[in-house]
Design an enzyme around this catalytic site. Structure first.
Site, PDB file in Angstrom:
ATOM      1  CE  LYS A 278      -3.549   4.497 -18.416  1.00 41.30           C
ATOM      2  NZ  LYS A 278      -3.133   3.281 -17.715  1.00 41.30           N
ATOM      3  NE  ARG A 352      -7.283   0.928  -8.058  1.00 36.26           N
ATOM      4  CZ  ARG A 352      -6.254   0.097  -8.023  1.00 36.26           C
ATOM      5  NH1 ARG A 352      -5.706  -0.213  -6.859  1.00 36.26           N
ATOM      6  NH2 ARG A 352      -5.759  -0.428  -9.121  1.00 36.26           N
TER       7      ARG A 352
HETATM    8  N1  BES Z   1      -7.492   2.011 -17.259  1.00 35.33           N
HETATM    9  C1  BES Z   1      -6.383   1.406 -16.651  1.00 35.33           C
HETATM   10  C2  BES Z   1      -6.344  -0.113 -16.778  1.00 35.33           C
HETATM   11  C3  BES Z   1      -6.261  -0.690 -18.168  1.00 35.33           C
HETATM   12  C4  BES Z   1      -5.056  -1.206 -18.620  1.00 35.33           C
HETATM   13  C5  BES Z   1      -7.364  -0.797 -18.975  1.00 35.33           C
HETATM   14  C6  BES Z   1      -4.978  -1.764 -19.868  1.00 35.33           C
HETATM   15  C7  BES Z   1      -7.277  -1.347 -20.235  1.00 35.33           C
HETATM   16  C8  BES Z   1      -6.087  -1.850 -20.664  1.00 35.33           C
HETATM   17  C9  BES Z   1      -6.365   1.738 -15.156  1.00 35.33           C
HETATM   18  O1  BES Z   1      -6.928   2.949 -14.805  1.00 35.33           O
HETATM   19  C10 BES Z   1      -4.920   1.782 -14.752  1.00 35.33           C
HETATM   20  O2  BES Z   1      -4.221   2.591 -15.261  1.00 35.33           O
HETATM   21  N2  BES Z   1      -4.544   0.891 -13.846  1.00 35.33           N
HETATM   22  C11 BES Z   1      -3.201   0.834 -13.387  1.00 35.33           C
HETATM   23  C12 BES Z   1      -3.240   0.558 -11.902  1.00 35.33           C
HETATM   24  C13 BES Z   1      -1.909   0.705 -11.229  1.00 35.33           C
HETATM   25  C14 BES Z   1      -1.471   2.145 -11.246  1.00 35.33           C
HETATM   26  C15 BES Z   1      -2.040   0.210  -9.821  1.00 35.33           C
HETATM   27  C16 BES Z   1      -2.504  -0.302 -14.125  1.00 35.33           C
HETATM   28  O3  BES Z   1      -3.136  -1.312 -14.419  1.00 35.33           O
HETATM   29  O4  BES Z   1      -1.326  -0.155 -14.434  1.00 35.33           O
HETATM   30 ZN    ZN Z   2      -5.557   4.580 -14.936  1.00 32.23          ZN
END
Ligand code: BES
Ligand code: ZN
Ligand code: ZN
Length: 501
Positions: A278, A352
């Site tokens: 990220k 997931r």
């Molecule tokens: N922990 C994040 C999701 C999240 C986003 C939580 C904002 C709290 C606030 C999750 O693990 C994630 O990074 N999801 C990705 C999924 C994508 C790679 C398909 C996302 O939401 O971008």
């Molecule tokens: Zn994530």
């Protein structure tokens, strides 16, 4: 925090603050004492001058009010009394508590508004006032040398007569426990990843279980390997911190054949995104990625303290998603505990992968109804904003039960569709499925991914990515962990026990 109910006259209560809820229409409180009448006149004058409208969350503080023994008086608007709900009352009380707790106080008296007693019944009104006063007075400045918020030493909830003592005592105790459980969840979320990591969470749960009395089992690395949790272990392998799965049991049901409700929480104690890293902006709050797990811990603690007549079992999958020479990689194929193979195409879709194995474990251990909570997708926040929880299910009847509990407590839950074509988007050429779909409908494909691991068990997935963590503070809410869904799940567990336990 010491909590009590009292039927002392408002004017006689010796406190640092007396908080009085003012409706936008009608009188504040039914009392007929000389003091009540003079207070009413004061409110009427303030209304005429436009200083006090009773609008929900509006506040007006007065000092040196000659008629009262309390040092200060705070009016807080509760809005239209005919429209009053637990959610609205909670918002008013939190707003008042946040304002007062900016300075050190000892005793705060909250009038339990008559409109709340009429609309919600006495015990629920007292429960809400107590819980939200506790939540509103505790902040996120856990590491400040000079605190900016001061929890009250004691709160007194003022009710009309003593005849209702039992209902009042019951509401007070429930409110006390619910407030502290929400704050426990908030605290776990607010502490940074240096303090909150899989082992430290497991340790904290063990300590909690000693005080609160529920069963705990902690699965350490070897047990997770023995359980063949290949999906969860892959996420954990890039971190120096070993993973844990914490199992918490509260066997409170009295009927011998009572069913079991299982709660599963995502406990990613820090989500860097892994190799699909990220950017800083997206990573800075990722200590919150264990909020689902923290919610499960808060709810189990509450159920145990309240001795709810329900069989409840909580599972928290704890890992840190990090980058190292040993991180799991794009293109890796994981073998989950269930046997389903997963092609990893984004290491940031890790929640997931953790939940897949924990859901499978929970189902195999046996449960009649299942709920998982996870800060799972940014897509859910895009779809619903940051104050609405996304719900996804394989069983509409069960989902309606969950939604009804949330509706009662004033938390916002919105169901999203689970059409079969979303599952098609997770097909892989090399494995049984891949861990991400295309960009569109990302919250739903994540839910479809999870659905593969719950078998036929009635299941609701709650995506709390938006509501679990507030970016900034506002009148009724401190920034940071919010404790979203703790109220609703305690309500649901109580209902589940009352109907089936
Ligand atoms: N922990 C994040 C999701 C999240 C986003 C939580 C904002 C709290 C606030 C999750 O693990 C994630 O990074 N999801 C990705 C999924 C994508 C790679 C398909 C996302 O939401 O971008
Ligand atoms: Zn994530
Ligand atoms: Zn995550």
């Amino acid at each position: 925090m010491k909590c009590e109910v009292a039927s002392t006259d408002w004017n006689k209560i010796a406190a640092d603050w007396l908080v009085v809820g003012v409706p936008s229409e009608g009188e504040a409180g039914p009392g007929k004492s000389a003091f009540d009448m003079s207070l009413r006149e004061r409110i009427a004058r303030l209304r005429e001058s436009g200083d006090l409208t009773g609008k929900l969350g509006e506040t007006l503080a007065l000092r040196d009010v000659p008629e009262i023994a309390a040092k200060r008086l705070l009016f807080v608007g509760i809005g239209d009394p005919k429209e009053l709900t637990r959610g609205k009352l909670g918002k008013a009380i939190r707003t008042a508590a946040r304002l007062i707790s900016e300075k050190k106080t000892e005793r705060v008296a909250f009038d339990c508004p008559q409109a709340a007693v009429d609309k919600l019944e006495l015990d629920t009104a007292i429960c809400t006032v107590t819980a939200e006063a506790i939540v509103g007075s505790v902040g996120q400045g856990l590491y400040q040398n000079e605190p900016k918020r001061f929890p009250f030493e004691s709160i007194t909830v003022l009710v009309e007569t003593e005849a209702v003592a039992t209902a009042a005592a019951d509401g007070l105790q429930r409110g006390h426990v619910i407030g502290e459980s929400i704050n426990l969840t908030r605290e776990l979320v607010n502490r940074p990843a240096a303090d909150i990591y899989p082992e430290s969470v497991a340790e904290r749960v063990r300590e909690l279980a000693e005080h609160v009395s529920f069963e705990v089992e902690v699965l350490e690395l070897e047990s997770l390997q023995r359980e063949q949790m290949g999906s969860l272990l892959a996420v954990a392998q890039g971190s120096d911190k070993p993973p844990r799965v914490v199992v918490m049991k509260h066997n409170g049901a009295t009927k011998p054949d009572a069913p079991t409700l299982a709660l599963v929480g995502k406990g990613v104690t820090f989500d860097s995104g892994g190799l699909s890293m990220k950017p800083s902006e997206g990573m800075k709050d990722m200590k919150c990625d264990m909020a689902g797990g923290a919610t499960v811990i808060g709810v189990i603690a509450a159920a145990a303290r309240l001795k709810l007549p329900v069989n409840l079992i909580g599972y928290v999958g704890l890992v840190e998603n990090m980058v190292s020479g040993n991180s799991y990689k794009l293109g890796d194929v994981l073998k989950s505990r269930s046997g389903i193979t997963i092609e990893v195409l984004n290491t940031d879709a890790e929640g997931r992968l953790v939940l897949a194995d924990v859901l499978d474990y929970a189902v195999e251990k046996g449960c009649d109804h299942l709920i998982d909570l996870a800060t799972l997708t940014g897509a859910c926040v895009v779809a619903l904003g940051d104050e609405v929880v996304g719900a996804f299910t394989n069983n509409e009847v069960w989902c309606n039960e969950v939604r009804a509990a949330a509706h009662l407590t004033g938390e916002h839950v919105w169901e999203l569709p689970m059409h079969e074509h979303f599952a098609e988007l997770l097909k892989s050429d090399v494995a049984d499925c891949k861990n991400v779909g295309p960009r569109w409908g990302g919250a739903i494909t994540a839910a479809k991914f999870l659905e593969q691991f719950v078998d036929e068990t009635p299941w609701v997935h709650l995506d709390i990515a938006g509501p679990a963590y507030a970016q900034s503070s506002r009148g009724d809410q401190e920034g940071g962990g919010t404790g979203a869904m703790v109220r609703s799940l305690i309500e649901l567990a109580a209902e589940y026990g009352a109907n089936r336990g």
